[in-house]
Design an enzyme around this catalytic site. Structure first.
Site, PDB file in Angstrom:
ATOM      1  N   LYS A 115       0.835  -1.210   0.000  1.00 31.87           N
ATOM      2  CA  LYS A 115       0.000   0.000   0.000  1.00 31.87           C
ATOM      3  C   LYS A 115       0.871   1.262   0.000  1.00 31.87           C
ATOM      4  CE  LYS A 115      -4.090  -1.957   0.375  1.00 31.87           C
ATOM      5  NZ  LYS A 115      -4.594  -2.526  -0.815  1.00 31.87           N
ATOM      6  N   LYS A 197      -4.401 -12.129  -8.133  1.00 29.45           N
ATOM      7  CA  LYS A 197      -5.632 -12.747  -7.637  1.00 29.45           C
ATOM      8  C   LYS A 197      -6.838 -11.869  -7.951  1.00 29.45           C
ATOM      9  CE  LYS A 197      -4.717 -10.743  -3.110  1.00 29.45           C
ATOM     10  NZ  LYS A 197      -5.793  -9.896  -2.653  1.00 29.45           N
ATOM     11  N   LYS A 200     -11.131  -6.666  -5.285  1.00 26.03           N
ATOM     12  CA  LYS A 200     -12.244  -5.711  -5.333  1.00 26.03           C
ATOM     13  C   LYS A 200     -11.897  -4.499  -6.194  1.00 26.03           C
ATOM     14  CE  LYS A 200     -13.988  -6.517  -0.694  1.00 26.03           C
ATOM     15  NZ  LYS A 200     -12.816  -6.253   0.149  1.00 26.03           N
TER      16      LYS A 200
HETATM   17  P1  TYM Z   1     -10.746  -8.197   2.240  1.00 28.64           P
HETATM   18  O1  TYM Z   1     -11.899  -7.293   2.334  1.00 28.64           O
HETATM   19  O2  TYM Z   1      -9.625  -7.847   1.340  1.00 28.64           O
HETATM   20  O3  TYM Z   1     -11.233  -9.645   1.807  1.00 28.64           O
HETATM   21  C1  TYM Z   1     -12.293 -10.285   2.488  1.00 28.64           C
HETATM   22  C2  TYM Z   1     -12.024 -11.786   2.537  1.00 28.64           C
HETATM   23  O4  TYM Z   1     -11.887 -12.325   1.223  1.00 28.64           O
HETATM   24  C3  TYM Z   1     -10.651 -13.031   1.099  1.00 28.64           C
HETATM   25  N1  TYM Z   1     -10.143 -12.861  -0.268  1.00 28.64           N
HETATM   26  C4  TYM Z   1      -9.764 -13.881  -1.049  1.00 28.64           C
HETATM   27  N2  TYM Z   1      -9.719 -15.207  -0.828  1.00 28.64           N
HETATM   28  C5  TYM Z   1      -9.306 -15.998  -1.844  1.00 28.64           C
HETATM   29  N3  TYM Z   1      -8.925 -15.520  -3.070  1.00 28.64           N
HETATM   30  C6  TYM Z   1      -8.940 -14.191  -3.334  1.00 28.64           C
HETATM   31  N4  TYM Z   1      -8.614 -13.734  -4.541  1.00 28.64           N
HETATM   32  C7  TYM Z   1      -9.362 -13.308  -2.289  1.00 28.64           C
HETATM   33  N5  TYM Z   1      -9.503 -11.955  -2.200  1.00 28.64           N
HETATM   34  C8  TYM Z   1      -9.964 -11.706  -0.945  1.00 28.64           C
HETATM   35  C9  TYM Z   1      -9.741 -12.409   2.129  1.00 28.64           C
HETATM   36  O5  TYM Z   1      -8.706 -13.289   2.491  1.00 28.64           O
HETATM   37  C10 TYM Z   1     -10.712 -12.131   3.264  1.00 28.64           C
HETATM   38  O6  TYM Z   1     -10.918 -13.289   4.034  1.00 28.64           O
HETATM   39  N6  TYM Z   1      -8.069  -7.312   6.377  1.00 28.64           N
HETATM   40  C11 TYM Z   1      -9.260  -7.968   5.869  1.00 28.64           C
HETATM   41  C12 TYM Z   1     -10.543  -7.498   6.529  1.00 28.64           C
HETATM   42  C13 TYM Z   1     -10.581  -7.683   8.006  1.00 28.64           C
HETATM   43  C14 TYM Z   1     -10.598  -8.905   8.721  1.00 28.64           C
HETATM   44  C15 TYM Z   1     -10.675  -8.549  10.087  1.00 28.64           C
HETATM   45  C16 TYM Z   1     -10.536 -10.246   8.331  1.00 28.64           C
HETATM   46  C17 TYM Z   1     -10.639  -6.667   8.908  1.00 28.64           C
HETATM   47  N7  TYM Z   1     -10.694  -7.195  10.163  1.00 28.64           N
HETATM   48  C18 TYM Z   1     -10.710  -9.514  11.075  1.00 28.64           C
HETATM   49  C19 TYM Z   1     -10.567 -11.207   9.330  1.00 28.64           C
HETATM   50  C20 TYM Z   1     -10.652 -10.849  10.684  1.00 28.64           C
HETATM   51  C21 TYM Z   1      -9.378  -7.665   4.396  1.00 28.64           C
HETATM   52  O7  TYM Z   1      -8.869  -6.693   3.921  1.00 28.64           O
HETATM   53  O8  TYM Z   1     -10.175  -8.525   3.704  1.00 28.64           O
END
Ligand code: TYM
Length: 334
Positions: A115, A197, A200
Protein backbone atom coordinates in the site's frame (compact mmCIF):
# COMPACT_ATOMS: atom_id res chain seq x y z
CA UNK A 1 -25.47 -17.00 21.83
CA UNK A 2 -24.02 -20.16 23.34
CA UNK A 3 -20.62 -21.40 22.36
CA UNK A 4 -20.49 -25.14 21.77
CA UNK A 5 -17.53 -25.46 19.50
CA UNK A 6 -15.66 -22.20 19.70
CA UNK A 7 -15.81 -18.63 18.58
CA UNK A 8 -15.39 -17.46 15.01
CA UNK A 9 -14.66 -13.95 13.74
CA UNK A 10 -13.99 -12.51 10.31
CA UNK A 11 -14.42 -9.35 8.27
CA UNK A 12 -14.61 -7.87 4.78
CA UNK A 13 -13.72 -4.30 3.77
CA UNK A 14 -16.49 -2.37 1.98
CA UNK A 15 -14.15 -1.16 -0.75
CA UNK A 16 -16.10 -2.55 -3.71
CA UNK A 17 -18.36 -5.36 -4.83
CA UNK A 18 -17.58 -8.84 -3.54
CA UNK A 19 -16.05 -11.32 -5.96
CA UNK A 20 -15.45 -15.04 -6.22
CA UNK A 21 -12.25 -14.72 -4.15
CA UNK A 22 -14.22 -13.23 -1.25
CA UNK A 23 -16.79 -15.97 -1.67
CA UNK A 24 -14.45 -18.97 -1.76
CA UNK A 25 -11.90 -17.48 0.64
CA UNK A 26 -14.35 -16.24 3.23
CA UNK A 27 -18.14 -16.13 2.83
CA UNK A 28 -18.58 -19.79 1.86
CA UNK A 29 -16.94 -20.77 5.15
CA UNK A 30 -18.99 -18.23 7.11
CA UNK A 31 -22.08 -20.03 5.87
CA UNK A 32 -20.62 -23.46 6.59
CA UNK A 33 -19.71 -22.42 10.13
CA UNK A 34 -22.85 -20.57 11.15
CA UNK A 35 -24.71 -23.58 12.57
CA UNK A 36 -21.87 -25.04 14.60
CA UNK A 37 -19.97 -22.05 15.97
CA UNK A 38 -20.59 -18.75 17.73
CA UNK A 39 -19.93 -16.40 14.81
CA UNK A 40 -19.08 -12.69 14.52
CA UNK A 41 -18.88 -11.40 10.95
CA UNK A 42 -18.45 -7.74 10.21
CA UNK A 43 -18.03 -5.13 7.51
CA UNK A 44 -14.64 -3.52 8.14
CA UNK A 45 -15.59 0.11 7.47
CA UNK A 46 -12.77 1.49 9.67
CA UNK A 47 -10.15 -0.49 7.78
CA UNK A 48 -11.48 0.85 4.50
CA UNK A 49 -10.65 4.40 5.66
CA UNK A 50 -6.92 3.56 5.48
CA UNK A 51 -7.14 3.39 1.69
CA UNK A 52 -10.50 5.00 0.80
CA UNK A 53 -10.75 8.36 2.63
CA UNK A 54 -13.69 9.46 0.46
CA UNK A 55 -16.74 8.24 2.37
CA UNK A 56 -19.43 9.36 -0.11
CA UNK A 57 -20.05 5.76 -1.27
CA UNK A 58 -19.44 4.09 2.08
CA UNK A 59 -23.05 3.65 3.18
CA UNK A 60 -24.07 2.06 -0.12
CA UNK A 61 -21.01 -0.16 -0.09
CA UNK A 62 -21.73 -1.33 3.44
CA UNK A 63 -25.31 -2.14 2.48
CA UNK A 64 -24.06 -4.01 -0.54
CA UNK A 65 -21.58 -6.14 1.42
CA UNK A 66 -24.25 -7.01 4.01
CA UNK A 67 -26.74 -7.87 1.27
CA UNK A 68 -24.20 -10.00 -0.59
CA UNK A 69 -23.29 -11.93 2.56
CA UNK A 70 -26.96 -12.70 3.18
CA UNK A 71 -27.57 -13.55 -0.48
CA UNK A 72 -24.74 -16.10 -0.21
CA UNK A 73 -26.61 -17.86 2.59
CA UNK A 74 -25.50 -16.11 5.76
CA UNK A 75 -28.35 -16.00 8.28
CA UNK A 76 -28.29 -12.85 10.45
CA UNK A 77 -30.39 -14.67 13.05
CA UNK A 78 -27.68 -17.29 13.52
CA UNK A 79 -24.62 -15.00 13.54
CA UNK A 80 -23.73 -11.49 14.64
CA UNK A 81 -23.53 -9.59 11.34
CA UNK A 82 -22.44 -6.04 12.11
CA UNK A 83 -20.42 -2.98 11.18
CA UNK A 84 -16.96 -2.60 12.68
CA UNK A 85 -17.57 1.05 13.71
CA UNK A 86 -20.66 0.00 15.69
CA UNK A 87 -18.36 -1.71 18.18
CA UNK A 88 -16.43 1.25 19.63
CA UNK A 89 -14.66 -1.02 22.15
CA UNK A 90 -12.62 -2.22 19.16
CA UNK A 91 -10.97 1.22 19.01
CA UNK A 92 -10.12 1.04 22.71
CA UNK A 93 -8.53 -2.39 22.41
CA UNK A 94 -6.69 -1.22 19.28
CA UNK A 95 -5.18 1.60 21.33
CA UNK A 96 -3.91 -0.78 24.03
CA UNK A 97 -2.55 -3.20 21.42
CA UNK A 98 -0.69 -0.36 19.71
CA UNK A 99 1.54 -0.20 22.81
CA UNK A 100 2.40 -3.88 22.27
CA UNK A 101 3.25 -3.67 18.58
CA UNK A 102 6.54 -2.42 17.20
CA UNK A 103 7.03 -0.03 14.31
CA UNK A 104 9.70 -2.31 12.78
CA UNK A 105 7.43 -5.35 12.50
CA UNK A 106 4.55 -3.22 11.19
CA UNK A 107 6.79 -1.71 8.52
CA UNK A 108 7.80 -5.19 7.38
CA UNK A 109 4.18 -6.28 6.77
CA UNK A 110 3.67 -7.16 3.10
CA UNK A 111 0.32 -5.36 2.80
CA UNK A 112 1.81 -2.20 4.33
CA UNK A 113 4.73 -2.25 1.88
CA UNK A 114 2.32 -2.82 -1.05
CA UNK A 115 0.00 0.00 0.00
CA UNK A 116 2.86 2.39 0.74
CA UNK A 117 4.00 1.75 -2.84
CA UNK A 118 0.54 2.10 -4.40
CA UNK A 119 -0.54 5.23 -2.45
CA UNK A 120 2.71 7.12 -1.74
CA UNK A 121 0.81 10.34 -0.99
CA UNK A 122 -1.21 8.77 1.79
CA UNK A 123 1.04 6.52 3.88
CA UNK A 124 -1.03 7.17 6.99
CA UNK A 125 -0.48 5.71 10.46
CA UNK A 126 -3.72 3.72 10.14
CA UNK A 127 -2.18 1.87 7.23
CA UNK A 128 0.85 1.00 9.36
CA UNK A 129 -1.24 -0.24 12.27
CA UNK A 130 -3.80 -2.01 10.07
CA UNK A 131 -2.86 -5.47 11.47
CA UNK A 132 -3.26 -4.14 15.03
CA UNK A 133 -6.84 -3.05 14.32
CA UNK A 134 -7.50 -6.41 12.67
CA UNK A 135 -6.18 -8.12 15.81
CA UNK A 136 -8.54 -6.04 17.95
CA UNK A 137 -11.48 -7.10 15.71
CA UNK A 138 -10.66 -10.75 16.26
CA UNK A 139 -9.65 -10.94 19.89
CA UNK A 140 -12.36 -8.59 21.15
CA UNK A 141 -14.63 -11.64 20.82
CA UNK A 142 -11.90 -13.96 22.10
CA UNK A 143 -12.24 -15.81 18.80
CA UNK A 144 -10.19 -18.91 17.96
CA UNK A 145 -11.11 -19.41 14.29
CA UNK A 146 -10.80 -16.86 11.51
CA UNK A 147 -12.13 -17.95 8.10
CA UNK A 148 -10.05 -15.98 5.57
CA UNK A 149 -8.27 -16.42 2.27
CA UNK A 150 -4.55 -16.96 1.78
CA UNK A 151 -3.77 -13.22 1.49
CA UNK A 152 -4.63 -12.79 5.19
CA UNK A 153 -2.14 -15.37 6.46
CA UNK A 154 0.48 -12.83 7.57
CA UNK A 155 -2.11 -10.68 9.36
CA UNK A 156 -3.22 -13.74 11.30
CA UNK A 157 0.35 -14.56 12.26
CA UNK A 158 0.73 -11.01 13.58
CA UNK A 159 -2.57 -11.34 15.41
CA UNK A 160 -1.25 -14.40 17.24
CA UNK A 161 1.91 -12.51 18.18
CA UNK A 162 -0.01 -9.53 19.56
CA UNK A 163 -2.46 -11.75 21.47
CA UNK A 164 0.42 -13.74 22.97
CA UNK A 165 2.26 -10.59 23.94
CA UNK A 166 -0.82 -9.33 25.74
CA UNK A 167 -1.22 -12.67 27.54
CA UNK A 168 2.44 -12.72 28.63
CA UNK A 169 2.34 -9.20 29.92
CA UNK A 170 -1.08 -9.05 31.54
CA UNK A 171 -2.38 -12.62 31.97
CA UNK A 172 -4.04 -15.26 29.81
CA UNK A 173 -7.11 -13.59 28.36
CA UNK A 174 -6.99 -14.44 24.69
CA UNK A 175 -6.90 -17.71 22.72
CA UNK A 176 -4.47 -17.91 19.78
CA UNK A 177 -6.62 -17.36 16.69
CA UNK A 178 -5.91 -19.42 13.56
CA UNK A 179 -6.78 -18.81 9.93
CA UNK A 180 -9.42 -21.43 9.18
CA UNK A 181 -10.48 -23.40 6.13
CA UNK A 182 -11.71 -26.73 7.49
CA UNK A 183 -8.20 -28.18 7.53
CA UNK A 184 -7.55 -27.37 3.85
CA UNK A 185 -4.99 -24.86 2.54
CA UNK A 186 -6.35 -21.31 2.61
CA UNK A 187 -8.06 -20.39 -0.66
CA UNK A 188 -6.55 -18.09 -3.25
CA UNK A 189 -8.76 -17.47 -6.26
CA UNK A 190 -6.56 -16.26 -9.12
CA UNK A 191 -7.62 -13.64 -11.64
CA UNK A 192 -8.58 -14.74 -15.16
CA UNK A 193 -5.61 -13.01 -16.79
CA UNK A 194 -2.97 -15.00 -14.93
CA UNK A 195 -1.78 -11.82 -13.17
CA UNK A 196 -2.40 -12.04 -9.44
CA UNK A 197 -5.63 -12.75 -7.64
CA UNK A 198 -9.23 -11.65 -8.00
CA UNK A 199 -9.60 -8.31 -6.25
CA UNK A 200 -12.24 -5.71 -5.33
CA UNK A 201 -10.30 -2.84 -6.86
CA UNK A 202 -7.59 -4.21 -9.18
CA UNK A 203 -7.80 -6.58 -12.15
CA UNK A 204 -11.48 -5.75 -12.54
CA UNK A 205 -11.92 -7.27 -15.99
CA UNK A 206 -10.23 -10.47 -14.82
CA UNK A 207 -12.28 -10.68 -11.62
CA UNK A 208 -15.78 -12.13 -11.45
CA UNK A 209 -17.95 -10.02 -9.13
CA UNK A 210 -21.09 -11.34 -7.48
CA UNK A 211 -22.79 -8.27 -9.02
CA UNK A 212 -21.73 -8.98 -12.61
CA UNK A 213 -24.49 -9.42 -15.20
CA UNK A 214 -24.66 -12.67 -17.20
CA UNK A 215 -23.28 -11.23 -20.44
CA UNK A 216 -20.39 -9.51 -18.70
CA UNK A 217 -19.48 -12.79 -16.99
CA UNK A 218 -19.56 -14.63 -20.33
CA UNK A 219 -17.33 -11.94 -21.86
CA UNK A 220 -14.86 -12.09 -18.99
CA UNK A 221 -14.69 -15.89 -19.25
CA UNK A 222 -14.04 -15.76 -23.01
CA UNK A 223 -11.23 -13.23 -22.41
CA UNK A 224 -9.50 -15.51 -19.87
CA UNK A 225 -5.86 -15.90 -20.83
CA UNK A 226 -4.84 -19.33 -22.18
CA UNK A 227 -1.77 -20.70 -23.99
CA UNK A 228 -1.21 -22.45 -27.31
CA UNK A 229 -2.46 -25.78 -25.91
CA UNK A 230 -0.90 -29.11 -24.88
CA UNK A 231 1.52 -30.70 -27.31
CA UNK A 232 2.15 -33.99 -25.50
CA UNK A 233 -0.50 -36.25 -23.97
CA UNK A 234 -0.88 -36.14 -20.17
CA UNK A 235 1.43 -33.16 -19.76
CA UNK A 236 1.23 -31.01 -16.62
CA UNK A 237 -0.90 -27.89 -17.01
CA UNK A 238 0.75 -24.47 -16.90
CA UNK A 239 -0.48 -22.29 -14.06
CA UNK A 240 -2.89 -20.13 -16.11
CA UNK A 241 -4.64 -23.25 -17.43
CA UNK A 242 -4.67 -25.00 -14.06
CA UNK A 243 -6.26 -21.85 -12.59
CA UNK A 244 -9.17 -22.07 -15.03
CA UNK A 245 -9.61 -25.77 -14.35
CA UNK A 246 -9.54 -24.94 -10.64
CA UNK A 247 -12.46 -22.55 -11.11
CA UNK A 248 -14.41 -25.12 -13.10
CA UNK A 249 -13.80 -27.69 -10.35
CA UNK A 250 -15.27 -25.26 -7.80
CA UNK A 251 -18.34 -24.35 -9.84
CA UNK A 252 -18.97 -26.87 -12.59
CA UNK A 253 -20.26 -30.43 -12.73
CA UNK A 254 -17.79 -33.32 -12.20
CA UNK A 255 -18.81 -34.73 -15.62
CA UNK A 256 -17.86 -31.50 -17.42
CA UNK A 257 -14.61 -31.22 -15.51
CA UNK A 258 -13.74 -34.82 -16.46
CA UNK A 259 -14.62 -34.13 -20.09
CA UNK A 260 -12.14 -31.24 -20.29
CA UNK A 261 -9.50 -33.09 -18.24
CA UNK A 262 -9.69 -35.91 -20.80
CA UNK A 263 -9.56 -33.40 -23.66
CA UNK A 264 -6.47 -31.81 -22.09
CA UNK A 265 -4.81 -35.19 -21.58
CA UNK A 266 -5.36 -36.34 -25.16
CA UNK A 267 -4.52 -32.92 -26.61
CA UNK A 268 -7.94 -32.31 -28.18
CA UNK A 269 -8.99 -29.48 -25.86
CA UNK A 270 -10.56 -26.48 -27.59
CA UNK A 271 -10.10 -23.50 -25.31
CA UNK A 272 -13.00 -21.58 -26.88
CA UNK A 273 -15.40 -24.38 -25.95
CA UNK A 274 -13.82 -24.82 -22.52
CA UNK A 275 -14.12 -21.11 -21.71
CA UNK A 276 -17.72 -21.05 -22.98
CA UNK A 277 -18.58 -23.83 -20.54
CA UNK A 278 -16.71 -22.06 -17.76
CA UNK A 279 -18.71 -18.89 -18.55
CA UNK A 280 -21.98 -20.83 -18.23
CA UNK A 281 -20.84 -22.39 -14.94
CA UNK A 282 -19.98 -18.92 -13.63
CA UNK A 283 -23.34 -17.48 -14.74
CA UNK A 284 -25.29 -20.31 -13.06
CA UNK A 285 -23.39 -19.68 -9.85
CA UNK A 286 -23.39 -15.88 -9.74
CA UNK A 287 -26.77 -14.88 -11.16
CA UNK A 288 -29.03 -16.18 -8.31
CA UNK A 289 -26.73 -14.46 -5.76
CA UNK A 290 -26.80 -11.19 -7.72
CA UNK A 291 -30.59 -11.18 -8.00
CA UNK A 292 -31.05 -11.95 -4.31
CA UNK A 293 -28.45 -9.36 -3.23
CA UNK A 294 -30.20 -6.65 -5.28
CA UNK A 295 -33.52 -7.44 -3.60
CA UNK A 296 -31.98 -7.33 -0.13
CA UNK A 297 -30.05 -4.16 -0.85
CA UNK A 298 -33.26 -2.37 -1.82
CA UNK A 299 -34.81 -3.12 1.59
CA UNK A 300 -33.16 -0.42 3.70
CA UNK A 301 -35.33 -1.06 6.77
CA UNK A 302 -34.34 -4.74 6.80
CA UNK A 303 -30.65 -3.82 6.53
CA UNK A 304 -30.99 -1.30 9.33
CA UNK A 305 -32.67 -3.89 11.58
CA UNK A 306 -29.90 -6.36 10.82
CA UNK A 307 -27.17 -3.86 11.64
CA UNK A 308 -28.83 -2.94 14.93
CA UNK A 309 -29.31 -6.57 15.94
CA UNK A 310 -25.78 -7.49 14.87
CA UNK A 311 -24.29 -4.58 16.82
CA UNK A 312 -26.20 -5.61 19.95
CA UNK A 313 -24.74 -9.12 19.83
CA UNK A 314 -21.23 -7.85 19.05
CA UNK A 315 -21.38 -5.13 21.72
CA UNK A 316 -22.39 -7.64 24.35
CA UNK A 317 -19.41 -9.86 23.56
CA UNK A 318 -16.98 -6.92 23.23
CA UNK A 319 -18.02 -5.37 26.52
CA UNK A 320 -17.47 -8.65 28.35
CA UNK A 321 -13.96 -8.93 26.92
CA UNK A 322 -13.05 -5.30 27.64
CA UNK A 323 -13.99 -5.73 31.28
CA UNK A 324 -11.46 -8.57 31.50
CA UNK A 325 -8.88 -6.57 29.55
CA UNK A 326 -9.13 -3.47 31.75
CA UNK A 327 -8.90 -5.59 34.89
CA UNK A 328 -5.92 -7.54 33.57
CA UNK A 329 -4.17 -4.30 32.62
CA UNK A 330 -4.83 -2.70 36.00
CA UNK A 331 -7.05 -0.02 34.47
CA UNK A 332 -9.86 -0.60 36.99
CA UNK A 333 -9.46 2.18 39.53
CA UNK A 334 -12.60 1.75 41.62
P1 TYM B 1 -10.75 -8.20 2.24
O1 TYM B 1 -11.90 -7.29 2.33
O2 TYM B 1 -9.63 -7.85 1.34
O3 TYM B 1 -11.23 -9.65 1.81
C1 TYM B 1 -12.29 -10.28 2.49
C2 TYM B 1 -12.02 -11.79 2.54
O4 TYM B 1 -11.89 -12.32 1.22
C3 TYM B 1 -10.65 -13.03 1.10
N1 TYM B 1 -10.14 -12.86 -0.27
C4 TYM B 1 -9.76 -13.88 -1.05
N2 TYM B 1 -9.72 -15.21 -0.83
C5 TYM B 1 -9.31 -16.00 -1.84
N3 TYM B 1 -8.92 -15.52 -3.07
C6 TYM B 1 -8.94 -14.19 -3.33
N4 TYM B 1 -8.61 -13.73 -4.54
C7 TYM B 1 -9.36 -13.31 -2.29
N5 TYM B 1 -9.50 -11.96 -2.20
C8 TYM B 1 -9.96 -11.71 -0.94
C9 TYM B 1 -9.74 -12.41 2.13
O5 TYM B 1 -8.71 -13.29 2.49
C10 TYM B 1 -10.71 -12.13 3.26
O6 TYM B 1 -10.92 -13.29 4.03
N6 TYM B 1 -8.07 -7.31 6.38
C11 TYM B 1 -9.26 -7.97 5.87
C12 TYM B 1 -10.54 -7.50 6.53
C13 TYM B 1 -10.58 -7.68 8.01
C14 TYM B 1 -10.60 -8.91 8.72
C15 TYM B 1 -10.67 -8.55 10.09
C16 TYM B 1 -10.54 -10.25 8.33
C17 TYM B 1 -10.64 -6.67 8.91
N7 TYM B 1 -10.69 -7.19 10.16
C18 TYM B 1 -10.71 -9.51 11.08
C19 TYM B 1 -10.57 -11.21 9.33
C20 TYM B 1 -10.65 -10.85 10.68
C21 TYM B 1 -9.38 -7.66 4.40
O7 TYM B 1 -8.87 -6.69 3.92
O8 TYM B 1 -10.18 -8.52 3.70
Amino acid sequence: MTSRKGIVMSGIRPTGYLHLGNYFGAVRNYVRMQDEFECYFMVADLHSLTTHPDTSQLKDNIHRVLAENIACGLDPDKVALYCQSHVPETAELYLYLNMLSYVGELERTTTFKDKARSQPDNVNAGLLTYPVLQTADIIIHRASYVPVGKDQEQHLEMCRNFANRFNHRFGEIFPEPVAFNFGEDLARIPSLDGKGKMSKSENQYATIYLSDGDDLIRKKAMKAVTDSGPVEPNSPKPEIIENLFGLMRLLGTPANVQHYEDAWNNCTIKYGEFKKQLGEDLVSFVSPIRIKAEEIQADKQYLKDIMIKGAEKANHSAQKTMKLVREAMGLNYY
